[in-house]
Write an enzyme that holds these catalytic residues in place. Structure first.
Site, PDB file in Angstrom:
ATOM      1  N   LYS A 112     -41.068 -64.297  -8.050  1.00 24.68           N
ATOM      2  CA  LYS A 112     -40.021 -65.309  -8.253  1.00 24.68           C
ATOM      3  C   LYS A 112     -39.346 -65.153  -9.602  1.00 24.68           C
ATOM      4  O   LYS A 112     -38.146 -65.378  -9.714  1.00 24.68           O
ATOM      5  CB  LYS A 112     -40.591 -66.717  -8.083  1.00 24.68           C
ATOM      6  CG  LYS A 112     -40.843 -67.054  -6.623  1.00 24.68           C
ATOM      7  CD  LYS A 112     -41.382 -68.454  -6.444  1.00 24.68           C
ATOM      8  CE  LYS A 112     -41.646 -68.764  -4.991  1.00 24.68           C
ATOM      9  NZ  LYS A 112     -42.371 -70.018  -4.791  1.00 24.68           N
ATOM     10  N   LYS A 203     -42.035 -59.644   4.435  1.00 27.61           N
ATOM     11  CA  LYS A 203     -42.561 -60.835   5.105  1.00 27.61           C
ATOM     12  C   LYS A 203     -41.400 -61.668   5.640  1.00 27.61           C
ATOM     13  O   LYS A 203     -40.373 -61.783   4.978  1.00 27.61           O
ATOM     14  CB  LYS A 203     -43.340 -61.613   4.032  1.00 27.61           C
ATOM     15  CG  LYS A 203     -43.998 -62.865   4.485  1.00 27.61           C
ATOM     16  CD  LYS A 203     -44.590 -63.600   3.291  1.00 27.61           C
ATOM     17  CE  LYS A 203     -43.550 -64.436   2.576  1.00 27.61           C
ATOM     18  NZ  LYS A 203     -44.085 -65.486   1.695  1.00 27.61           N
ATOM     19  N   LYS A 206     -37.461 -67.435   4.667  1.00 24.16           N
ATOM     20  CA  LYS A 206     -36.151 -68.080   4.580  1.00 24.16           C
ATOM     21  C   LYS A 206     -35.257 -67.320   3.601  1.00 24.16           C
ATOM     22  O   LYS A 206     -34.106 -67.036   3.883  1.00 24.16           O
ATOM     23  CB  LYS A 206     -36.387 -69.512   4.094  1.00 24.16           C
ATOM     24  CG  LYS A 206     -35.280 -70.467   4.381  1.00 24.16           C
ATOM     25  CD  LYS A 206     -35.289 -70.933   5.808  1.00 24.16           C
ATOM     26  CE  LYS A 206     -33.909 -71.349   6.250  1.00 24.16           C
ATOM     27  NZ  LYS A 206     -33.327 -72.469   5.490  1.00 24.16           N
TER      28      LYS A 206
END
Ligand code: AMP
Ligand code: TRP
Length: 338
Positions: A112, A203, A206
């Protein structure tokens, strides 16, 4: 007394079939055997940039998704994390025993922060892009979620394993320093702990835009599956088979397997002599058929939002009682109660 199971999902929008096959579907199987608590983790969702205006809508959508997927609120507790302030209170306590270096090495944290990469030089306005404390502390909040209810099992997908190792470690550290209080929570992975996206590489998520949402229409599902990446068929290959060398096709077969309930041999036998075209056509129809009852339930729940908020309110009331008890014990052990 039944053992407790705890899990949660971030209210980031419509859920995808990776969330469903990797986590939520397994929650349903626990409803009769465990005292289940399922959380909508809004405090986790605000650790990355988000839109405050759509937050309540997303919380509601996530609650609807849980129930539409078979999480019967009469058989478990569903609630919103921020409705139970003890989550942040226990987070602070756990912060005092959580090693910073360990948090900095967390895979999801590193992923992130590289997405919101700060520039190599530091100007005051670069604070805007710098990693935020809440993002670093994310796994400690997750540990607090679990330990607050003394949960013994935590059903999640594979990407949460590292976070749960930290929760186990923090339970151990607390017990060693202040006396035994928390059970070490066990990670419960289902049969499809990592569903890849339709790109066949990353993976399903969203943020990667490689997903099939639980609410996608039949046409959208057909289009998305038709465009799904497949591996080149290797020379002398038997075609459509599960194989470490063919991750994209294996992933499509896994989704087929999960939705049909067949085992690997049955799936391979079914597709023997067939090509990717047949696999994709059949897979799309299976997904459409299996999502249909979820989507129908969803629509009927969506028309009664007040009932859903009521479920969440009752859930929070119940959780506050348990959480309050745990916090008393925690504070007592730590010399914070008179
Ligand atoms: P999140 O949407 O990140 O809050 O994830 C909610 C739950 O779904 C967690 O238990 C995740 O481990 C699981 N999950 C998310 N994406 C996937 C995926 N692609 N495959 C399997 N499980 C997943
Ligand atoms: N971090 C989890 C995810 O993104 C969500 C989560 C928050 C969670 N608290 C939890 C999962 C406690 C299990 C237990 O998927």
């Amino acid at each position: 007394m039944k053992k407790k199971a705890f899990s949660g999902v971030q209210p980031t929008g419509l859920l995808h079939i990776g969330n469903y096959l990797g986590a939520i579907r397994n929650w349903v199987g626990l409803l009769n055997r465990y005292e289940c608590i399922f959380c909508i983790v809004d405090y986790h969702a605000i650790t990355v940039p988000y839109d405050p205006l759509s937050m309540q809508e997303k919380i509601l959508q996530t609650a609807i998704a849980y129930i539409a997927c078979g999480i019967n609120p009469d058989k478990c507790t569903i609630f919103v994390q921020s409705h139970v302030p003890e989550h942040t209170e226990l987070t602070w306590i756990l912060n005092t025993i959580a090693p910073v270096g360990r948090l900095q090495r967390m895979t999801q944290y590193k992923e992130k922060i590289t997405k919101a990469a700060p520039l190599p030089f530091s100007l005051p306005q670069e604070d805007e892009k710098a990693a935020k404390m809440g993002l670093l502390d994310y796994p400690v909040l997750q540990a607090a979620d679990i330990l607050l209810y003394k949960a013994e099992v935590v059903p999640v997908g594979e990407d949460q394993v590292q976070h749960l190792e930290l929760a186990q470690d923090l339970a151990r550290r607390f017990n060693n320093e202040f006396g035994p209080l928390f059970p070490e929570p066990r990670t419960l992975l289902g049969s499809a702990p990592k569903i890849l996206g339709l790109d066949g590489k990353k993976k399903m998520s969203k943020s990667m835009n490689n997903y099939i949402s639980l609410m996608d229409s039949p046409d959208t599902i057909r289009k998305k599956i038709r465009k799904a990446v497949t591996d080149p068929i290797p020379l002398f290959s038997k075609g459509v088979v599960f194989s470490e060398q063919q991750l994209a096709v294996t992933n499509l077969l896994t989704i087929y397997l999960c939705f049909t309930g067949k085992n690997k041999e049955e799936v391979e036998e079914h597709f023997q002599g067939k090509g990717y075209r047949e696999l994709k056509d059949e897979l799309a129809e299976v997904i459409i058929e299996k999502l249909k009852p979820i989507q129908e339930k969803w629509r009927s729940l969506e028309s009664q939002p007040d009932d859903i908020w009521e479920v969440l309110k009752k859930g929070a009331e119940k959780c506050r009682k348990i959480a309050g008890e745990t916090m008393k014990e925690v504070k007592d052990r730590m010399g914070l109660l008179r």
